[in-house]
Design a protein around this motif. Structure first.
Motif, PDB file in Angstrom:
ATOM      1  N   THR A 118       0.693  -1.387  -0.094  1.00 14.09           N
ATOM      2  CA  THR A 118       0.133   0.060   0.019  1.00 14.09           C
ATOM      3  C   THR A 118       0.708   1.292  -0.179  1.00 14.09           C
ATOM      4  O   THR A 118       0.846   2.294  -0.766  1.00 14.09           O
ATOM      5  N   ASP A 119       1.941   1.293   0.873  1.00 15.96           N
ATOM      6  CA  ASP A 119       2.785   2.450   0.937  1.00 15.96           C
ATOM      7  C   ASP A 119       3.653   2.631  -0.455  1.00 15.96           C
ATOM      8  O   ASP A 119       3.863   3.698  -0.759  1.00 15.96           O
ATOM      9  N   GLN A 120       4.181   1.515  -0.818  1.00 15.89           N
ATOM     10  CA  GLN A 120       5.071   1.602  -1.950  1.00 15.89           C
ATOM     11  C   GLN A 120       4.465   1.710  -3.374  1.00 15.89           C
ATOM     12  O   GLN A 120       5.063   2.201  -4.243  1.00 15.89           O
ATOM     13  N   LYS A 121       3.364   1.049  -3.502  1.00 17.81           N
ATOM     14  CA  LYS A 121       2.760   1.026  -4.773  1.00 17.81           C
ATOM     15  C   LYS A 121       1.529   1.747  -4.882  1.00 17.81           C
ATOM     16  O   LYS A 121       1.383   2.807  -5.916  1.00 17.81           O
ATOM     17  N   ILE A 122       0.390   1.680  -4.110  1.00 13.00           N
ATOM     18  CA  ILE A 122      -0.739   2.390  -4.160  1.00 13.00           C
ATOM     19  C   ILE A 122      -0.557   3.868  -3.873  1.00 13.00           C
ATOM     20  O   ILE A 122      -1.044   4.691  -4.737  1.00 13.00           O
ATOM     21  N   MET A 123       0.084   4.267  -2.739  1.00  8.65           N
ATOM     22  CA  MET A 123       0.084   5.709  -2.391  1.00  8.65           C
ATOM     23  C   MET A 123       0.708   6.465  -3.720  1.00  8.65           C
ATOM     24  O   MET A 123       0.271   7.436  -4.189  1.00  8.65           O
ATOM     25  N   PRO A 124       2.017   6.051  -3.972  1.00  9.14           N
ATOM     26  CA  PRO A 124       2.484   6.868  -5.026  1.00  9.14           C
ATOM     27  C   PRO A 124       1.558   6.998  -6.498  1.00  9.14           C
ATOM     28  O   PRO A 124       1.912   7.850  -7.295  1.00  9.14           O
ATOM     29  N   ALA A 125       0.898   5.835  -6.641  1.00  6.77           N
ATOM     30  CA  ALA A 125       0.066   6.041  -7.943  1.00  6.77           C
ATOM     31  C   ALA A 125      -1.223   6.785  -7.837  1.00  6.77           C
ATOM     32  O   ALA A 125      -1.719   7.128  -8.899  1.00  6.77           O
ATOM     33  N   CYS A 126      -1.419   7.382  -6.709  1.00 10.32           N
ATOM     34  CA  CYS A 126      -2.258   8.588  -6.657  1.00 10.32           C
ATOM     35  C   CYS A 126      -1.882   9.832  -7.338  1.00 10.32           C
ATOM     36  O   CYS A 126      -2.785  10.376  -7.968  1.00 10.32           O
ATOM     37  N   TYR A 127      -0.666   9.858  -7.255  1.00  3.68           N
ATOM     38  CA  TYR A 127      -0.148  11.187  -7.744  1.00  3.68           C
ATOM     39  C   TYR A 127      -0.498  11.351  -9.364  1.00  3.68           C
ATOM     40  O   TYR A 127      -1.088  12.479  -9.750  1.00  3.68           O
ATOM     41  N   PRO A 128      -0.084  10.452 -10.057  1.00 12.20           N
ATOM     42  CA  PRO A 128      -0.390  10.588 -11.611  1.00 12.20           C
ATOM     43  C   PRO A 128      -1.703  10.850 -11.925  1.00 12.20           C
ATOM     44  O   PRO A 128      -2.008  11.629 -12.916  1.00 12.20           O
ATOM     45  N   ILE A 129      -2.444  10.160 -11.104  1.00 15.12           N
ATOM     46  CA  ILE A 129      -4.153  10.585 -11.562  1.00 15.12           C
ATOM     47  C   ILE A 129      -4.436  11.964 -11.139  1.00 15.12           C
ATOM     48  O   ILE A 129      -5.378  12.681 -11.851  1.00 15.12           O
ATOM     49  N   LEU A 130      -3.797  12.625 -10.118  1.00 18.37           N
ATOM     50  CA  LEU A 130      -3.752  13.922 -10.058  1.00 18.37           C
ATOM     51  C   LEU A 130      -3.396  14.843 -10.966  1.00 18.37           C
ATOM     52  O   LEU A 130      -4.182  15.952 -11.320  1.00 18.37           O
ATOM     53  N   LEU A 131      -2.110  14.544 -11.340  1.00 22.55           N
ATOM     54  CA  LEU A 131      -1.169  15.471 -12.141  1.00 22.55           C
ATOM     55  C   LEU A 131      -1.404  15.192 -13.458  1.00 22.55           C
ATOM     56  O   LEU A 131      -1.067  16.194 -14.336  1.00 22.55           O
ATOM     57  N   LYS A 132      -1.893  14.002 -14.060  1.00 30.54           N
ATOM     58  CA  LYS A 132      -1.510  13.782 -15.506  1.00 30.54           C
ATOM     59  C   LYS A 132      -2.868  14.239 -16.245  1.00 30.54           C
ATOM     60  O   LYS A 132      -4.109  14.093 -15.323  1.00 30.54           O
ATOM     61  N   ARG A 133      -2.876  14.483 -17.360  1.00 28.12           N
ATOM     62  CA  ARG A 133      -4.218  14.576 -18.038  1.00 28.12           C
ATOM     63  C   ARG A 133      -4.309  13.778 -19.332  1.00 28.12           C
ATOM     64  O   ARG A 133      -3.375  13.255 -19.713  1.00 28.12           O
ATOM     65  N   GLY A 134      -5.613  13.632 -19.994  1.00 27.67           N
ATOM     66  CA  GLY A 134      -5.651  12.954 -21.228  1.00 27.67           C
ATOM     67  C   GLY A 134      -5.445  11.424 -21.013  1.00 27.67           C
ATOM     68  O   GLY A 134      -5.776  10.802 -19.871  1.00 27.67           O
ATOM     69  N   GLU A 135      -4.925  11.063 -22.014  1.00 34.85           N
ATOM     70  CA  GLU A 135      -4.449   9.540 -22.097  1.00 34.85           C
ATOM     71  C   GLU A 135      -3.560   9.262 -20.838  1.00 34.85           C
ATOM     72  O   GLU A 135      -3.816   7.926 -20.344  1.00 34.85           O
ATOM     73  N   GLU A 136      -2.642  10.139 -20.548  1.00 33.90           N
ATOM     74  CA  GLU A 136      -1.791   9.664 -19.314  1.00 33.90           C
ATOM     75  C   GLU A 136      -2.523   9.325 -18.186  1.00 33.90           C
ATOM     76  O   GLU A 136      -2.268   8.525 -17.270  1.00 33.90           O
ATOM     77  N   ASN A 137      -3.356  10.233 -18.116  1.00 38.87           N
ATOM     78  CA  ASN A 137      -4.480  10.250 -16.720  1.00 38.87           C
ATOM     79  C   ASN A 137      -5.422   8.990 -16.807  1.00 38.87           C
ATOM     80  O   ASN A 137      -5.446   8.169 -16.006  1.00 38.87           O
ATOM     81  N   GLN A 138      -5.770   8.524 -18.171  1.00 38.23           N
ATOM     82  CA  GLN A 138      -6.591   7.383 -18.013  1.00 38.23           C
ATOM     83  C   GLN A 138      -5.665   5.954 -17.693  1.00 38.23           C
ATOM     84  O   GLN A 138      -6.348   5.152 -17.209  1.00 38.23           O
ATOM     85  N   LYS A 139      -4.363   6.123 -18.332  1.00 37.03           N
ATOM     86  CA  LYS A 139      -3.247   4.950 -18.009  1.00 37.03           C
ATOM     87  C   LYS A 139      -3.109   5.001 -16.315  1.00 37.03           C
ATOM     88  O   LYS A 139      -3.168   3.854 -15.929  1.00 37.03           O
ATOM     89  N   ALA A 140      -3.195   6.177 -15.710  1.00 38.76           N
ATOM     90  CA  ALA A 140      -2.813   6.123 -14.282  1.00 38.76           C
ATOM     91  C   ALA A 140      -3.951   5.569 -13.499  1.00 38.76           C
ATOM     92  O   ALA A 140      -3.740   4.691 -12.627  1.00 38.76           O
TER      93      ALA A 140
END
Ligand SMILES: N[C@@H](CCC(=O)N[C@@H](CS)C(=O)NCC(=O)O)C(=O)O
Length: 228
Positions: free
Chosen positions: A105-127
């Protein structure tokens, strides 16, 4: 076990889930502490002195001794105040499993939240897809590793993994609202039930920030939608 009263100070920031982990563990164990709110855009000299390597919150100061990194702090708390409720189970294999999923949870899930907030378009979808896959893995993992428990993993009180999962999940509705995603929901019923049960815990309610405050904070971090 400590028998003389000790001085415990927590340096944190209200929106930091890492800070909330520590505050929750202290409250769960009934340890009185003083809380110092840090402004991360203007860090105090004390924070820089006590955490010179990472320069991050949380820092726990115990009788003048600084301890850094939330998961290390949680284990320290459980060792020093080694009375019930215990954050880690007694059995070494159970401990290893709790540590494994806490680490996941700490090493995989937590860091994976940031690209959802910060990326747009296809990169956001991928995140979002990456996060959905991680949640699926977590769902299967906890089903397999903790088949005997329904919501609380360390008996009837919160343990280490409950703290980390509960703090992460507490404001999932705020995260969904701001990112237009649905990460936690009925498609992963174990996680869904677990997080919702944890959300009802009085100490969670007492420690985690309210929905609207988190929505406003997340909106301030989210990437602007580019003009088309
Ligand atoms: N691995 C650390 C992460 C702590 C962390 O990322 N803290 C953030 C606040 S949520 C921070 O202090 N950031 C300040 C900075 O990066 O300058 C822990 O578990 O304690």
């Amino acid at each position: 076990m400590e028998d003389k009263p000790s001085e415990v100070v927590l340096f944190g920031t209200w929106y930091s889930s890492y800070t909330s982990r520590v505050a929750l563990a202290l409250k769960l164990k009934g340890i009185p502490f003083k809380y110092v709110e840090e402004n991360l855009s203007n860090k105090s000299e004390l924070l820089l002195k006590f955490n010179p390597i990472h320069k991050k919150v949380p820092v726990l100061l115990h009788n003048g001794m600084p301890i850094c990194e939330s998961l290390i702090i949680l284990e320290y708390i459980d060792e020093v105040w080694n009375h019930a409720p215990k954050l880690l189970p007694e059995d070494p294999y159970q401990r290893a499993r709790v540590r494994f999923w806490t680490n996941y949870t700490d090493q995989k899930i937590m860091p994976a939240c940031y690209p959802i907030l910060l990326k747009r378009g296809e990169e956001n979808q991928k995140a979002i897809e990456d996060m959905e896959e991680m949640q699926r893995v977590l769902e299967e993992g906890i089903k397999q590793d903790f088949p005997e428990k329904s919501s609380f993993f360390n008996g009837k009180t919160m343990g280490l993994l409950d703290i980390v999962m509960g703090v992460n999940g507490y404001n999932y509705k705020a995260f969904h609202e701001v990112t237009n995603s649905e990460i936690i929901g009925p498609k992963n019923p174990k996680i869904f039930m677990w997080v919702n049960a944890l959300k009802e815990h009085p100490l969670m309610k007492d420690t985690l920030p309210p929905h609207d405050k988190v929505v406003a904070m997340l909106k301030s971090k989210i990437a602007p939608t580019p003009d088309v």
